[in-house]
Design an enzyme around this catalytic site. Structure first.
Site, PDB file in Angstrom:
ATOM      1  N   ARG A   1      12.814  30.447  34.869  1.00  0.00           N
ATOM      2  CA  ARG A   1      12.124  30.064  33.834  1.00  0.00           C
ATOM      3  C   ARG A   1      12.953  29.218  33.020  1.00  0.00           C
ATOM      4  O   ARG A   1      12.704  29.093  31.611  1.00  0.00           O
ATOM      5  CB  ARG A   1      11.341  31.446  32.880  1.00  0.00           C
ATOM      6  CG  ARG A   1      10.522  31.996  33.714  1.00  0.00           C
ATOM      7  CD  ARG A   1       9.758  33.046  32.855  1.00  0.00           C
ATOM      8  NE  ARG A   1       8.771  33.838  33.723  1.00  0.00           N
ATOM      9  CZ  ARG A   1       8.931  34.827  34.334  1.00  0.00           C
ATOM     10  NH1 ARG A   1      10.258  35.649  34.276  1.00  0.00           N
ATOM     11  NH2 ARG A   1       7.799  35.601  35.001  1.00  0.00           N
TER      12      ARG A   1
ATOM     13  N   LYS B   1      12.489  15.010  28.804  1.00  0.00           N
ATOM     14  CA  LYS B   1      11.281  14.966  29.844  1.00  0.00           C
ATOM     15  C   LYS B   1      11.647  15.171  31.204  1.00  0.00           C
ATOM     16  O   LYS B   1      12.590  14.297  31.650  1.00  0.00           O
ATOM     17  CB  LYS B   1      10.634  13.726  29.439  1.00  0.00           C
ATOM     18  CG  LYS B   1       9.756  13.413  28.325  1.00  0.00           C
ATOM     19  CD  LYS B   1       9.014  12.030  28.315  1.00  0.00           C
ATOM     20  CE  LYS B   1       7.960  12.084  27.402  1.00  0.00           C
ATOM     21  NZ  LYS B   1       7.237  10.752  27.618  1.00  0.00           N
TER      22      LYS B   1
ATOM     23  N   GLU C   1      14.651  -1.162  29.100  1.00  0.00           N
ATOM     24  CA  GLU C   1      14.598  -0.086  28.452  1.00  0.00           C
ATOM     25  C   GLU C   1      15.117  -0.386  27.158  1.00  0.00           C
ATOM     26  O   GLU C   1      14.757  -0.018  26.046  1.00  0.00           O
ATOM     27  CB  GLU C   1      14.864   1.191  29.110  1.00  0.00           C
ATOM     28  CG  GLU C   1      13.844   1.659  30.210  1.00  0.00           C
ATOM     29  CD  GLU C   1      12.720   2.133  29.626  1.00  0.00           C
ATOM     30  OE1 GLU C   1      12.431   2.162  28.330  1.00  0.00           O
ATOM     31  OE2 GLU C   1      11.657   2.658  30.407  1.00  0.00           O
TER      32      GLU C   1
ATOM     33  N   LYS D   1      16.459   6.810  20.181  1.00  0.00           N
ATOM     34  CA  LYS D   1      15.798   7.739  20.906  1.00  0.00           C
ATOM     35  C   LYS D   1      15.975   8.955  20.105  1.00  0.00           C
ATOM     36  O   LYS D   1      14.988   9.841  19.955  1.00  0.00           O
ATOM     37  CB  LYS D   1      16.067   8.046  22.304  1.00  0.00           C
ATOM     38  CG  LYS D   1      15.111   8.707  22.986  1.00  0.00           C
ATOM     39  CD  LYS D   1      14.931   8.366  24.531  1.00  0.00           C
ATOM     40  CE  LYS D   1      13.876   9.395  25.303  1.00  0.00           C
ATOM     41  NZ  LYS D   1      13.674   9.229  26.630  1.00  0.00           N
TER      42      LYS D   1
ATOM     43  N   GLU E   1       5.941  14.866  21.884  1.00  0.00           N
ATOM     44  CA  GLU E   1       5.266  13.798  21.978  1.00  0.00           C
ATOM     45  C   GLU E   1       3.814  14.014  21.328  1.00  0.00           C
ATOM     46  O   GLU E   1       2.821  13.575  22.282  1.00  0.00           O
ATOM     47  CB  GLU E   1       5.219  13.257  23.600  1.00  0.00           C
ATOM     48  CG  GLU E   1       4.767  11.772  23.530  1.00  0.00           C
ATOM     49  CD  GLU E   1       4.731  11.233  24.960  1.00  0.00           C
ATOM     50  OE1 GLU E   1       3.776  10.527  25.490  1.00  0.00           O
ATOM     51  OE2 GLU E   1       5.889  11.081  25.539  1.00  0.00           O
TER      52      GLU E   1
ATOM     53  N   ARG F   1       6.710   9.970  19.070  1.00  0.00           N
ATOM     54  CA  ARG F   1       7.565   9.657  20.294  1.00  0.00           C
ATOM     55  C   ARG F   1       6.930   8.814  21.283  1.00  0.00           C
ATOM     56  O   ARG F   1       7.365   8.189  22.143  1.00  0.00           O
ATOM     57  CB  ARG F   1       7.817  11.056  20.934  1.00  0.00           C
ATOM     58  CG  ARG F   1       8.672  11.033  22.210  1.00  0.00           C
ATOM     59  CD  ARG F   1       9.325  12.379  22.579  1.00  0.00           C
ATOM     60  NE  ARG F   1       9.850  12.232  23.683  1.00  0.00           N
ATOM     61  CZ  ARG F   1      10.625  13.132  24.242  1.00  0.00           C
ATOM     62  NH1 ARG F   1      10.783  14.416  23.379  1.00  0.00           N
ATOM     63  NH2 ARG F   1      11.232  13.148  25.347  1.00  0.00           N
TER      64      ARG F   1
ATOM     65  N   ASN G   1       6.675   4.803  24.733  1.00  0.00           N
ATOM     66  CA  ASN G   1       5.958   4.297  26.049  1.00  0.00           C
ATOM     67  C   ASN G   1       5.364   2.908  25.860  1.00  0.00           C
ATOM     68  O   ASN G   1       4.506   2.592  26.681  1.00  0.00           O
ATOM     69  CB  ASN G   1       4.669   5.315  26.146  1.00  0.00           C
ATOM     70  CG  ASN G   1       5.199   6.710  26.600  1.00  0.00           C
ATOM     71  OD1 ASN G   1       6.066   6.889  27.461  1.00  0.00           O
ATOM     72  ND2 ASN G   1       4.581   7.609  25.818  1.00  0.00           N
TER      73      ASN G   1
ATOM     74  N   HIS H   1       4.748   1.054  28.943  1.00  0.00           N
ATOM     75  CA  HIS H   1       4.680   1.971  30.094  1.00  0.00           C
ATOM     76  C   HIS H   1       3.272   2.208  30.611  1.00  0.00           C
ATOM     77  O   HIS H   1       3.204   2.695  31.855  1.00  0.00           O
ATOM     78  CB  HIS H   1       5.329   3.347  29.552  1.00  0.00           C
ATOM     79  CG  HIS H   1       6.761   3.323  29.451  1.00  0.00           C
ATOM     80  ND1 HIS H   1       7.470   2.337  28.671  1.00  0.00           N
ATOM     81  CD2 HIS H   1       7.653   3.950  30.211  1.00  0.00           C
ATOM     82  CE1 HIS H   1       8.930   2.607  28.994  1.00  0.00           C
ATOM     83  NE2 HIS H   1       9.005   3.693  29.646  1.00  0.00           N
TER      84      HIS H   1
ATOM     85  N   HIS I   1       3.480   1.845  34.233  1.00  0.00           N
ATOM     86  CA  HIS I   1       3.214   2.942  35.383  1.00  0.00           C
ATOM     87  C   HIS I   1       2.263   2.592  36.188  1.00  0.00           C
ATOM     88  O   HIS I   1       1.934   3.067  37.504  1.00  0.00           O
ATOM     89  CB  HIS I   1       2.845   4.232  34.370  1.00  0.00           C
ATOM     90  CG  HIS I   1       4.290   4.912  33.923  1.00  0.00           C
ATOM     91  ND1 HIS I   1       3.931   5.997  33.225  1.00  0.00           N
ATOM     92  CD2 HIS I   1       5.391   4.664  34.191  1.00  0.00           C
ATOM     93  CE1 HIS I   1       5.242   6.378  32.783  1.00  0.00           C
ATOM     94  NE2 HIS I   1       6.163   5.652  33.411  1.00  0.00           N
TER      95      HIS I   1
ATOM     96  N   HIS J   1      11.132   0.661  38.240  1.00  0.00           N
ATOM     97  CA  HIS J   1      10.408   1.304  36.764  1.00  0.00           C
ATOM     98  C   HIS J   1      10.847   0.141  35.612  1.00  0.00           C
ATOM     99  O   HIS J   1       9.972  -0.106  35.049  1.00  0.00           O
ATOM    100  CB  HIS J   1      11.042   2.553  36.490  1.00  0.00           C
ATOM    101  CG  HIS J   1      10.447   3.075  35.316  1.00  0.00           C
ATOM    102  ND1 HIS J   1       9.199   3.320  34.963  1.00  0.00           N
ATOM    103  CD2 HIS J   1      11.332   3.214  34.075  1.00  0.00           C
ATOM    104  CE1 HIS J   1       9.441   3.832  33.792  1.00  0.00           C
ATOM    105  NE2 HIS J   1      10.329   3.652  33.123  1.00  0.00           N
TER     106      HIS J   1
END
Length: 367
Positions: A124, A146, A188, A230, A240, A244, A248, A251, A255, A273
């Site tokens: 966990r 993330k 980025e 960031k 997010e 936040r 993206n 993105h 994506h 990417h």
């Protein structure tokens, strides 16, 4: 000698990003966040032969009692799967990793995401130390917590928020990075100027040649600035739910391109990417101009800077706009109210926009 730079990421689980050349040989820095005696080094077949032995040697020199295991997987986004994630958990089991164990992610974003997810799930949640070896991972995926793996139906659909205990960014590792991967990371870096600070775009334009030449001081400054941008937004919005989402920018489009191409960037048959995000940012800027939100001149400036860094700025042939739009609808940035696009009012001023007509999106994709 380039000075060590540090960026503090606050919030409920604070940590420090340490940036300088030569850090993978600094056992004190690599192990300063360790709490137990078990460490699993996770890497891929490209990076492990270059750096894994050095990291292990430095860690053992600093902590002789460490019990270190190693999990090395094939390289590439297409390997960021539930099956490889399961293998990483098996490696933790073989190591006998206890609740105070740590995972050390040595590699690019794929390794950081998968190893981080394994750390989030083992018992966990155990500690994760991110040691990114690509520019893209240094400025983006290693910071913020993330973690995820991909499914055939979409990128990063299975994962968790799990902040690292530390991030160690050795900019000397960028010297062995292929040119294509360096350029992908610069996409980025450009993103932070695009969404937060037009002045940073000025700095990137002025230092483009130094960055492409892998100048240590220029790279360290670019990484530190990017991480500060960031860190600031992650502290305000760790899960997010608000600002936040601005990270993206590009993105949603990017994506969709990656997924439609079957994550073929590693093989050279598709965009990786960073390349996909570069295209996505140009599309987002053009969509902003088409909707009357932002000047078209800002979109052209962004495109020119990305091209100066050798990045693609157009959708690859053979990807139907309708198919890309369908991919976007399964993207994590969609919710019950539909697609959210990160657009901008001008360079350095991004915002979330809803209710964008499909026709406008298809027009940009098909242009």
């Amino acid at each position: 000698m380039t000075a060590i730079q540090t960026v503090h990421v606050g919030g409920s689980a604070p940590y420090t990003v340490t940036i300088a050349p030569g850090l993978i040989d600094d056992g004190a820095v690599l192990t300063q966040a360790l709490r137990g005696r078990h460490l699993l080094l996770v890497s891929d077949a490209n990076v492990a032969p270059l750096y894994a032995a050095r990291v292990e040697a430095a860690a053992r020199a600093a902590r002789p009692a460490l019990n270190i295991g190693r999990f090395v997987m094939p390289a590439g986004e297409h390997e960021k799967t539930l099956a490889r994630f399961g293998e990483c958990l098996d490696a933790l089991a073989t190591l006998g990793a206890t609740r105070d164990a740590a995972v050390l992610a040595l590699g690019g974003g794929v390794i950081g995401d998968l190893a981080g997810f394994a750390g989030a799930c083992w018992m966990r949640g155990i500690d994760v130390i991110q040691v990114p070896t690509t520019l893209l991972a240094m400025v983006d995926s290693s910071v913020g917590g993330k973690t995820a793996v991909d499914l055939p139906s979409g990128k990063n659909l299975v994962g968790a928020f799990h902040p690292p205990r530390a991030v160690v960014a050795d900019t000397a590792t960028l010297r062995s990075l292929p040119d294509r991967e360096l350029r992908a990371g610069l996409a980025e870096v450009v993103k932070y100027g695009a969404i937060f600070d037009a002045g940073f775009l000025d700095w990137l334009e002025a230092h483009a040649d130094a960055l492409l030449a892998r100048d240590d001081a220029a790279l360290a400054e670019a990484v530190a600035r990017s991480c500060r941008y960031k860190a600031d937004v992650v502290e305000r919005d760790p899960f997010e739910h608000g600002d936040r989402a601005l990270l993206n920018f590009g993105h949603t489009f990017g994506h969709a391109i990656e997924t439609e191409q079957g994550y073929a960037g590693a093989s050279g048959d598709g965009l990786n990417h960073g390349e996909a995000v570069a295209v996505g940012m140009v599309l987002a800027a053009r969509l902003s101009a088409d909707l009357g939100l932002a000047p078209a001149a800002d979109a052209r400036r962004l495109q020119d800077l990305l091209q100066r860094f050798g990045l693609p700025v157009a959708v690859p042939p053979g990807l139907p706009p309708e198919a890309l739009l369908a991919r976007m609808r399964l993207d994590k940035k969609a919710d019950a109210r539909g697609l959210r696009f990160i657009l901008w009012d001008a360079a350095g001023a991004a915002r979330v926009v809803r209710d964008v007509p499909d026709a406008a999106v298809l027009a940009v994709l098909g242009a």
